[in-house]
Design a protein around this motif. Structure first.
Motif, short mmCIF file in Angstrom:
data_model
loop_
_atom_site.label_atom_id
_atom_site.label_comp_id
_atom_site.label_asym_id
_atom_site.label_seq_id
_atom_site.Cartn_x
_atom_site.Cartn_y
_atom_site.Cartn_z
N THR A 38 0.83 -1.21 0.00
CA THR A 38 0.00 0.00 0.00
C THR A 38 0.86 1.25 0.00
N ASN A 42 1.03 3.69 -3.34
CA ASN A 42 0.47 5.04 -3.26
C ASN A 42 1.55 6.12 -3.28
N SER A 64 -3.68 12.24 -6.68
CA SER A 64 -2.56 12.26 -5.73
C SER A 64 -3.06 12.38 -4.30
N SER A 67 -4.46 9.07 -3.16
CA SER A 67 -3.37 8.21 -2.71
C SER A 67 -2.89 8.61 -1.31
N ASP A 70 -5.33 7.28 1.13
CA ASP A 70 -5.18 5.83 1.28
C ASP A 70 -4.00 5.48 2.19
N ILE A 71 -2.93 6.27 2.09
CA ILE A 71 -1.79 6.07 2.99
C ILE A 71 -2.20 6.36 4.44
N GLU A 110 -12.45 11.00 1.52
CA GLU A 110 -12.32 10.20 0.29
C GLU A 110 -13.61 10.21 -0.51
N PRO A 282 -7.40 0.55 -0.33
CA PRO A 282 -6.21 1.39 -0.44
C PRO A 282 -5.02 0.70 -1.10
N ASN A 285 -6.07 0.49 -5.10
CA ASN A 285 -6.25 1.73 -5.87
C ASN A 285 -5.07 2.06 -6.78
N PRO A 286 -3.81 2.00 -6.30
CA PRO A 286 -2.69 2.29 -7.22
C PRO A 286 -2.65 1.34 -8.41
#
Length: 325
Positions: A38, A42, A64, A67, A70-71, A110, A282, A285-286
């Motif tokens: 993750t 991200n 961005s 991401s 998500d982090i 989000e 999360p 997603n990337p």
């Protein structure tokens, strides 16, 4: 006796996924791997967007920050979960409240960032001539600031409405992090008002952004169907595909988790659903935005080329310093 029943908990015990000692190390390694993937995925998306000028557009500006959220999402939950696999599964009252607040802030923000990305796709496909004028830097920053503000306000209401309750039935949270439903289950007072408040706040955030996204994409669908060439339709749809997959995963699990009647809650099932939208999404997603996005794939190829070129130059320079041919 009554006074003892209404003593406030100073700490909680997170029961987590399992009490079996033989599985603790396996779960630790699994969740550590998920966390590393993750973070790398991200952070990689953020660095690509910052370093590639072709990605300096509103769409990738919002991506961005998705991401980044998500982090934050993963860092709010997974480190504590990893700790619980190795030592006693205790979390203080204050840390539990802070975890719920951080988690709710990221979750709500989000929702609004995904809605902003839907509006960006609407403008790009339905009003391409006005896109650069409407989607100005000022508007994008304003939309993002509004998303974070909504996240903070919502999470404050969410956290206060839960942690003002007395927790006296038990200190054991049947979950792997401090989430709303399992915390409400521990209260010894009437929680109907608090549940209604949490559901109202979550419902407003999720349903309003869902409605906005649906309207945006119905307009996009209408515009795409008016395109006569199949190639043009495919190109238009491809710019939305990654976003739609991310929305389906995130909103599907969130709606299932929070907007069911209280009588239908199963904390064991909720644990699995929570893991999906707070840990798995999360991580995915990337991959979703990189593997199905031509711009991101081109940026990765250019970044790889820069790295190879840099290593080659450094190797040649080192060889010259050593006097090698």
């Amino acid at each position: 006796m009554v006074e003892d029943n209404y003593t406030f908990a100073s700490e909680f015990i997170l029961l987590g996924f399992t009490n079996r000692e033989d599985l603790q190390v396996t779960y630790f390694v699994l969740f550590l791997a998920i966390y590393v993937v993750t973070l790398i995925g991200n952070l990689g998306v953020i660095m690509l967007i910052r370093t590639d000028s072709c990605l300096h557009t509103p769409m990738y500006f919002f991506l961005s920050h998705l991401s980044l959220l998500d982090i934050c999402y993963s860092s709010t939950i997974i480190p504590q979960t990893l700790l619980n696999f190795l030592v006693e599964k205790v979390i203080s009252f204050v840390r539990c409240a802070a975890q719920l607040f951080s988690f709710a802030t990221c979750a709500t923000t989000e929702c609004y960032v995904l809605a902003a990305m839907a509006y960006d796709r609407y403008m790009a496909i339905c009003n391409p001539l006005l896109y650069s004028v409407v989607m100005s830097q000022r508007l994008c920053v304003g939309m993002l600031a509004g998303a974070y503000l909504a996240g903070v306000i919502s999470s404050t209401i969410h956290t206060v409405s839960i942690f003002r309750l007395p927790f006296c039935r038990s200190k054991r949270i049947n979950h792997f992090f401090c989430d709303g439903p399992p915390l409400l289950a521990l209260s010894c007072s009437d929680t109907h008002v608090n549940e209604a408040m949490v559901s109202a706040v979550v419902g407003f955030n999720v349903l309003s952004t869902t409605a906005f996204i649906l309207v945006s994409y119905l307009s996009v669908l209408s515009a795409v169907l008016r395109i006569r060439s199949v190639a043009g339709q495919h190109k238009a749809f491809s710019t939305c595909a990654s976003h739609l997959v991310s929305i389906a995963l995130y909103y599907g699990s969130s709606l299932f988790m929070y907007l069911r009647p209280g009588s239908r809650h199963s904390l064991e099932h909720d644990e699995v659903v929570s893991m999906l939208y707070s840990i798995i999404v999360p991580m995915l997603n990337p991959l979703i935005y990189s593997l199905r996005n031509t711009d991101m794939k081109n940026a990765m190829r250019k970044a790889k080329g820069r790295v190879v070129s840099s290593l080659s130059t450094h190797g040649s320079w080192s060889a010259e310093r050593r006097g090698l041919p």
